[in-house]
Design a protein around this motif. Structure first.
Motif, short mmCIF file in Angstrom:
data_model
loop_
_atom_site.label_atom_id
_atom_site.label_comp_id
_atom_site.label_asym_id
_atom_site.label_seq_id
_atom_site.Cartn_x
_atom_site.Cartn_y
_atom_site.Cartn_z
N ALA A 117 -64.76 108.68 19.51
CA ALA A 117 -64.37 107.42 18.90
C ALA A 117 -65.03 106.25 19.62
N GLU A 118 -65.10 106.32 20.95
CA GLU A 118 -65.78 105.28 21.72
C GLU A 118 -67.25 105.20 21.31
N LEU A 119 -67.87 106.36 21.14
CA LEU A 119 -69.28 106.38 20.75
C LEU A 119 -69.46 105.85 19.34
N LEU A 120 -68.55 106.19 18.44
CA LEU A 120 -68.61 105.65 17.09
C LEU A 120 -68.59 104.12 17.12
N ASP A 121 -67.68 103.56 17.92
CA ASP A 121 -67.58 102.10 18.02
C ASP A 121 -68.89 101.51 18.56
N ALA A 122 -69.43 102.15 19.60
CA ALA A 122 -70.66 101.62 20.20
C ALA A 122 -71.83 101.72 19.23
N LEU A 123 -71.93 102.82 18.51
CA LEU A 123 -73.00 102.97 17.52
C LEU A 123 -72.86 101.94 16.41
N ARG A 124 -71.63 101.69 15.99
CA ARG A 124 -71.41 100.67 14.96
C ARG A 124 -71.86 99.30 15.46
N ARG A 125 -71.51 98.97 16.69
CA ARG A 125 -71.91 97.68 17.25
C ARG A 125 -73.42 97.57 17.39
N ALA A 126 -74.08 98.72 17.59
CA ALA A 126 -75.54 98.73 17.73
C ALA A 126 -76.25 98.75 16.38
N GLY A 127 -75.47 98.83 15.29
CA GLY A 127 -76.07 98.85 13.97
C GLY A 127 -76.75 100.16 13.62
N ALA A 128 -76.32 101.25 14.28
CA ALA A 128 -76.95 102.56 14.06
C ALA A 128 -76.24 103.28 12.92
N VAL A 129 -76.57 102.90 11.70
CA VAL A 129 -75.84 103.38 10.51
C VAL A 129 -75.96 104.89 10.36
N LYS A 130 -77.15 105.42 10.49
CA LYS A 130 -77.36 106.86 10.32
C LYS A 130 -76.55 107.64 11.34
N GLN A 131 -76.60 107.19 12.58
CA GLN A 131 -75.90 107.90 13.63
C GLN A 131 -74.38 107.81 13.46
N VAL A 132 -73.90 106.67 13.00
CA VAL A 132 -72.47 106.52 12.73
C VAL A 132 -72.03 107.53 11.68
N THR A 133 -72.80 107.63 10.61
CA THR A 133 -72.44 108.55 9.53
C THR A 133 -72.43 110.00 10.01
N THR A 134 -73.45 110.37 10.78
CA THR A 134 -73.55 111.75 11.27
C THR A 134 -72.37 112.11 12.16
N LEU A 135 -72.09 111.24 13.13
CA LEU A 135 -70.99 111.52 14.04
C LEU A 135 -69.65 111.47 13.31
N ALA A 136 -69.49 110.53 12.39
CA ALA A 136 -68.24 110.40 11.65
C ALA A 136 -67.94 111.68 10.87
N GLU A 137 -68.95 112.23 10.22
CA GLU A 137 -68.76 113.45 9.44
C GLU A 137 -68.32 114.61 10.32
N ARG A 138 -68.99 114.77 11.44
CA ARG A 138 -68.67 115.88 12.33
C ARG A 138 -67.30 115.71 12.98
N ALA A 139 -67.02 114.50 13.45
CA ALA A 139 -65.75 114.27 14.11
C ALA A 139 -64.58 114.44 13.15
#
Length: 284
Positions: A117-139
């Protein structure tokens, strides 16, 4: 380190600051992400720009990716020191995929939803849309449900990221029916988050479980749970929990929660009913 850098900047020359900063950046261990992040901040504060860039480049390339919480911390610090290129480098190593064991060796992908969840928040703040989606699906599909606090944090991170499908996927695993109840305060937080997510049925399910089975040995945590039940409007479950309070030694909380003070002004009988009226003469 920070005090020494500040002292050098105040009394030394720019050359001395640069030499010390270079040595510090060259010897920091990338197995200790917190130390790297602290040093980046210290160097940024004394305006050692070249050293910040050099350290950021090495950190983005060499920091292990097996701890998503640490990666999140590094991402946030790279953003703070405006190391945009280094953020791209770090993201290219796919820290968003907790199942990827190609970099530093496998970690258990089911061990730490709170860190994810911490990483999701950090990726969102960094604007990393692809990475957010990938991690969100797996988590959402695989995060363990054995920690209500971690489930709350993950659900909140998914909602903040706008990952509606992944919120639905996580809720479809019915966390309300599976989280343990040993921490009533954490259960209270999850009740609030389920309400925010619109999961009305799961709010009811978790409220019923908590009202009946949550331990009552921590008065502060019980008070949090009671407040959450009242706030969610679960009157039946609130009453169920309230009735358990006197036997747990929480009679004062029972009086406050149920508006029972007048009814039980003379105390409570062993059978649980209001005691009959008495006066001081009756104690003689």
């Amino acid at each position: 380190m920070a005090q020494l850098l500040d002292a050098l900047r105040m009394v030394g020359t720019a050359e001395q600051v640069a030499v010390f900063a270079e040595r510090a950046a060259a010897h920091v261990s990338f197995d200790n992400t917190r130390a790297v992040v602290t040093l980046l901040g210290d160097l940024w504060r004394v305006r050692a720009v070249e050293q910040v860039t050099a350290l950021a480049e090495r950190a983005a390339t060499h920091t292990p990716l097996d701890n998503p919480g640490a990666v999140a911390m590094l991402l946030d610090e790279l953003r703070r020191v405006r190391a945009d290129e280094q953020i791209s480098t770090l993201l290219s190593r796919a820290p968003y995929d907790p199942f990827d064991d190609s970099d530093t060796g496998a970690r258990d992908p089911f061990d730490n939803p709170d860190a994810d969840a911490e990483l999701l928040d950090a990726l969102r703040r960094a604007g990393a849309v692809k990475q957010v989606t990938t991690l969100a699906e797996r988590a959402a599909a695989h995060a363990p449900l054995h920690n209500p606090q971690a489930v709350t944090r993950l659900l909140n991170a998914l909602r903040e990221a706008g990952a509606g499908e992944q919120v639905t996927a996580l809720l479809s695993r019915d966390p309300a029916a599976h989280v343990p109840l040993d921490n009533p305060g954490a259960v209270a937080d999850l009740l609030d988050e389920l309400r925010e997510a619109g999961a009305v049925e799961q709010v009811t399910t978790l409220a019923e479980r908590a009202a009946t089975h949550a331990p009552l040995d921590d008065p502060y945590a019980v008070h949090e749970l009671l407040n959450a039940l009242q706030y969610e409007g679960t009157a039946e479950q609130t009453a169920m929990l309230t009735q358990r309070l006197p036997a747990a030694g929480l009679f004062e909380m029972f009086l406050q929660a149920g508006g029972h003070r007048e009814q039980f002004r003379f105390g409570r009988s062993p059978e649980g009913t209001a005691a009959a009226a008495w006066g001081w003469d009756d104690l003689k």
